[in-house]
Design an enzyme around this catalytic site. Sequence first.
Site, PDB file in Angstrom:
ATOM      1  N   LYS A 124      48.262  43.496  52.413  1.00 14.24           N
ATOM      2  CA  LYS A 124      47.596  44.162  53.526  1.00 14.24           C
ATOM      3  C   LYS A 124      48.559  44.457  54.668  1.00 14.24           C
ATOM      4  CE  LYS A 124      42.732  43.133  52.816  1.00 14.24           C
ATOM      5  NZ  LYS A 124      41.465  42.721  53.414  1.00 14.24           N
ATOM      6  N   LYS A 206      41.721  46.742  38.652  1.00 15.65           N
ATOM      7  CA  LYS A 206      40.296  46.487  38.913  1.00 15.65           C
ATOM      8  C   LYS A 206      39.609  47.663  39.615  1.00 15.65           C
ATOM      9  CE  LYS A 206      38.231  43.361  41.991  1.00 15.65           C
ATOM     10  NZ  LYS A 206      38.140  42.097  42.712  1.00 15.65           N
ATOM     11  N   LYS A 209      36.159  48.724  45.560  1.00 17.30           N
ATOM     12  CA  LYS A 209      35.157  49.327  46.437  1.00 17.30           C
ATOM     13  C   LYS A 209      35.791  50.110  47.568  1.00 17.30           C
ATOM     14  CE  LYS A 209      34.011  44.908  48.752  1.00 17.30           C
ATOM     15  NZ  LYS A 209      34.384  45.069  50.153  1.00 17.30           N
TER      16      LYS A 209
END
Length: 341
Positions: A124, A206, A209
């Site tokens: 991040k 993966k 979202k």
Amino acid sequence: MTQSIEVNERTQHRPVVLSGIQPSGRLTLGNYLGAIKNWLPLSEHYDCHYMLADLHTITVRQDPVVLREHCYEFLALYIACGLDPAQNVLFVQSHVAAHAQLAWVLNCYTQMGELARMTQFKDKSAKHADNINVGLYDYPALMAADILLYQASEVPVGGDQKQHLELTRDIAERFNNLYGKVFTVPEPMIPPVGARIMGLQEPTAKMSKSDNAETNSIYLLDPVDKVVRKLRRAVTDSEAVVRAGDDKPGVTNLMSILSACTGESFAAIEARFAGQGYGPFKQAVADAVVAILEPMQARYKDIREDTAGLRRVLREGAEAARTKADATLARVHEVLGLLPQ
Ligand code: TRP
């Protein structure tokens, strides 16, 4: 949509489950098949808590209007997926002040080096290089507080959160060694491999979202015709044989989706589509997904329209959560020598 007092009494001596999700981005089919669906039966044996981790989302910039809407949307979707507020404590992290309070205490028992090693922090900070704030760094201490406040023994999380859970265990053990058995040391509850849903265009990572590529994820609120189109265009390979294998990530992922939706085994799926190529197979996957999403979306619409009902669920959830959380926080303050109020 009410959380009854009897539930609290019934669940009093059961082991505690807690999990959290950040109300950012959009919930995907992967969130449902890989996580939420597996949570539904847990309330039979556990005292279950599911939290919208809104304080975690502000470690990166959020639009306030969107954040507010996402909280209602995620909650309504949880309920539409079958999480019954009468059987599960559903709440928002910021409604329970003890989270921020315990996070401060845990800061004093967490080392700079431990936080700097977290891969999510490294990822991040690379992604938001203009805003590497202290909250982003300290994120795992807040997550540890989320878990330890409830004396959770099991924490359902995806593999990407395992490192944070290990740090939580280290912090809990360190604290317990100094002050006695204050915290339950939690175990991760990682979903079975088959339940891990990957991206449709990039099946080696993966389904996310917060993906930038619209066609890589199926969102729970996608119109069903869009879902069918996305599945039809999902990446496969040129072999034209429906079988699972490391060399066939796209087809294997579609098989996982079908299997998670219908309960059919991989062997049964391979047999059913032998000699047929990918067309009928992809159609069957689309039919299975639509059969789940259509009724879910209808339920969602009714639930989301009742904002007052959602607010009531959150109010009652926060009350139930506070009772547990405040008891742990008071015990922490006591062993530390902070004066009782
Ligand atoms: N960090 C988790 C995620 O991004 C969300 C989360 C916050 C969480 N607090 C938690 C998960 C406590 C499990 C337990 O997925």
